[in-house]
Design a protein around this motif. Sequence first.
Motif, short mmCIF file in Angstrom:
data_model
loop_
_atom_site.label_atom_id
_atom_site.label_comp_id
_atom_site.label_asym_id
_atom_site.label_seq_id
_atom_site.Cartn_x
_atom_site.Cartn_y
_atom_site.Cartn_z
N ARG A 199 0.83 -1.21 0.00
CA ARG A 199 0.00 0.00 0.00
C ARG A 199 0.86 1.26 0.00
NH1 ARG A 199 -3.29 -3.71 2.73
NH2 ARG A 199 -2.21 -3.41 4.72
N ASP A 200 2.00 1.19 0.66
CA ASP A 200 2.93 2.33 0.62
C ASP A 200 3.47 2.53 -0.79
OD1 ASP A 200 4.70 4.38 1.95
OD2 ASP A 200 6.24 3.02 1.21
N TRP A 201 3.87 1.45 -1.45
CA TRP A 201 4.35 1.57 -2.83
C TRP A 201 3.27 2.18 -3.73
CZ3 TRP A 201 6.59 -4.05 -3.72
CH2 TRP A 201 7.82 -4.16 -3.04
N LEU A 202 2.03 1.77 -3.51
CA LEU A 202 0.94 2.23 -4.37
C LEU A 202 0.45 3.62 -4.02
CD1 LEU A 202 -1.28 -1.01 -4.50
CD2 LEU A 202 0.57 -0.35 -6.04
N GLY A 203 0.71 4.06 -2.79
CA GLY A 203 0.18 5.34 -2.34
C GLY A 203 -1.31 5.27 -2.05
N LEU A 204 -1.78 4.12 -1.57
CA LEU A 204 -3.20 3.92 -1.29
C LEU A 204 -3.45 3.72 0.19
CD1 LEU A 204 -4.37 1.48 -4.13
CD2 LEU A 204 -4.74 3.96 -3.98
N ASP A 205 -4.54 4.29 0.67
CA ASP A 205 -4.96 4.00 2.04
C ASP A 205 -5.80 2.73 2.02
OD1 ASP A 205 -7.44 4.77 1.01
OD2 ASP A 205 -7.40 6.74 1.98
N LEU A 206 -6.20 2.29 3.22
CA LEU A 206 -6.94 1.04 3.32
C LEU A 206 -8.26 1.08 2.56
CD1 LEU A 206 -6.36 0.19 7.09
CD2 LEU A 206 -5.55 -1.15 5.15
N ALA A 207 -8.97 2.20 2.67
CA ALA A 207 -10.29 2.29 2.04
C ALA A 207 -10.20 2.13 0.53
CB ALA A 207 -10.95 3.62 2.40
N ARG A 208 -9.25 2.79 -0.10
CA ARG A 208 -9.13 2.69 -1.55
C ARG A 208 -8.56 1.33 -1.98
NH1 ARG A 208 -5.77 7.66 -3.40
NH2 ARG A 208 -4.77 7.27 -1.39
N PHE A 209 -7.62 0.83 -1.21
CA PHE A 209 -7.02 -0.46 -1.54
C PHE A 209 -8.06 -1.57 -1.52
CE2 PHE A 209 -4.70 -4.37 -0.36
CZ PHE A 209 -3.71 -4.39 -1.32
N TYR A 210 -8.97 -1.52 -0.55
CA TYR A 210 -9.98 -2.57 -0.42
C TYR A 210 -11.30 -2.21 -1.09
CZ TYR A 210 -6.88 -5.11 2.69
OH TYR A 210 -5.81 -5.81 3.21
N ASP A 211 -11.28 -1.26 -2.00
CA ASP A 211 -12.45 -0.93 -2.79
C ASP A 211 -12.44 -1.80 -4.04
OD1 ASP A 211 -14.46 0.12 -4.36
OD2 ASP A 211 -13.83 2.21 -4.14
N ALA A 212 -13.19 -2.89 -4.01
CA ALA A 212 -13.16 -3.86 -5.11
C ALA A 212 -13.69 -3.27 -6.41
CB ALA A 212 -13.97 -5.10 -4.73
N SER A 213 -14.46 -2.19 -6.33
CA SER A 213 -14.96 -1.57 -7.56
C SER A 213 -13.84 -0.88 -8.33
CB SER A 213 -16.07 -0.57 -7.24
OG SER A 213 -15.56 0.57 -6.57
N ARG A 214 -12.71 -0.63 -7.66
CA ARG A 214 -11.59 0.04 -8.30
C ARG A 214 -10.33 -0.82 -8.37
NH1 ARG A 214 -11.47 6.00 -5.57
NH2 ARG A 214 -11.84 4.84 -3.64
N VAL A 215 -10.13 -1.69 -7.39
CA VAL A 215 -8.91 -2.51 -7.30
C VAL A 215 -9.29 -3.98 -7.22
CG1 VAL A 215 -6.82 -2.99 -5.99
CG2 VAL A 215 -7.70 -0.64 -6.11
N ALA A 216 -8.84 -4.76 -8.20
CA ALA A 216 -9.01 -6.21 -8.16
C ALA A 216 -7.70 -6.84 -7.68
CB ALA A 216 -9.37 -6.75 -9.54
N ILE A 217 -7.81 -7.82 -6.79
CA ILE A 217 -6.64 -8.55 -6.29
C ILE A 217 -6.88 -10.03 -6.58
CG2 ILE A 217 -5.17 -9.05 -4.31
CD1 ILE A 217 -6.22 -6.46 -3.02
N VAL A 218 -6.14 -10.55 -7.55
CA VAL A 218 -6.34 -11.91 -8.04
C VAL A 218 -5.02 -12.67 -7.94
CG1 VAL A 218 -7.19 -13.35 -9.93
CG2 VAL A 218 -8.12 -11.04 -9.60
N PRO A 219 -4.81 -13.43 -6.88
CA PRO A 219 -3.54 -14.15 -6.74
C PRO A 219 -3.44 -15.33 -7.69
CG PRO A 219 -5.02 -14.72 -4.95
CD PRO A 219 -5.71 -13.64 -5.74
N MET A 220 -2.21 -15.79 -7.90
CA MET A 220 -1.99 -16.96 -8.73
C MET A 220 -2.54 -18.21 -8.06
SD MET A 220 -0.67 -15.71 -11.39
CE MET A 220 -0.40 -17.28 -12.20
N GLY A 221 -2.48 -18.26 -6.75
CA GLY A 221 -3.11 -19.31 -5.97
C GLY A 221 -4.02 -18.66 -4.95
N HIS A 222 -5.25 -19.10 -4.86
CA HIS A 222 -6.22 -18.41 -4.02
C HIS A 222 -6.23 -18.90 -2.58
CE1 HIS A 222 -8.07 -16.05 -7.20
NE2 HIS A 222 -7.89 -17.11 -7.98
N CYS A 223 -5.61 -20.04 -2.31
CA CYS A 223 -5.58 -20.58 -0.95
C CYS A 223 -4.15 -20.60 -0.41
CB CYS A 223 -6.15 -22.00 -0.92
SG CYS A 223 -7.92 -22.06 -1.25
N PHE A 224 -4.02 -20.48 0.89
CA PHE A 224 -2.72 -20.60 1.55
C PHE A 224 -2.15 -21.98 1.26
CE2 PHE A 224 -0.70 -21.88 5.72
CZ PHE A 224 0.54 -21.34 5.42
N PRO A 225 -0.96 -22.05 0.64
CA PRO A 225 -0.44 -23.36 0.20
C PRO A 225 0.28 -24.14 1.29
CG PRO A 225 1.02 -21.60 -0.51
CD PRO A 225 -0.16 -20.92 0.14
#
Length: 214
Positions: free
Chosen positions: A79-105
């Motif tokens: 979030r520091d690299w991106l310059g985003l606060d928590l509210a904007r980072f976790y706004d799914a309408s603007r930021v999608a977070i899609v990992p290569m693996g969705h579960c803890f391996p």
Amino acid sequence: MSEREGAGTPEPLDEVLAELRACRICRDEPVRLPRLPHEPRPVIQAEASARLLIASQAPGTRVHASGRPFTDRSGDRLRDWLGLDLARFYDASRVAIVPMGHCFPGLDAKGGDLPPRRECAPAWRARVLAGLPEIELVLVIGRYAQAWHLGPKAAADLTATVADWRNIFAGERRPRILPLPHPSWRNNGWLRKNPWFEAELVPVLRAEVARLVG
């Protein structure tokens, strides 16, 4: 996007996400043993309107516990690299977070996270990304995401790929791509050895994120 990401008619994203969140293939139908030793808890953040895609690696122990991406020290740094606060980072309408693996391996013998499960990306990635038509920038974090999204344009190692960020970002491919190292605190040494990353790449990253996320 690549042919894998854009083929066919997109399914309704909410239906794909509901199916993904119920997925148990790494436990019940593993590509290679051992099967996932704990109850799967797929983690993803996405809405069809998102313009920024964070293509990450896989949840760690804290994210597995919370069910929310990047609820750990890596998330603080990202979030520091991106310059985003928590509210904007976790706004799914603007930021999608899609990992290569969705579960803890799980953890390796040294206490580090294992690689993303092999079952996950082939089963889900094309279907999810097809439901994100507004993405303008993909942040590919770590070797697994870089290999998938960049294909032959990914260099032999992470440092070389991230060092080539200007050529990758300026390429004709759309959405545009920026390669990043993993924001894990295990990479403190890498950041010290490569000061150009925070001095040169991060300002461009923040400007693009500000344009897309606001």
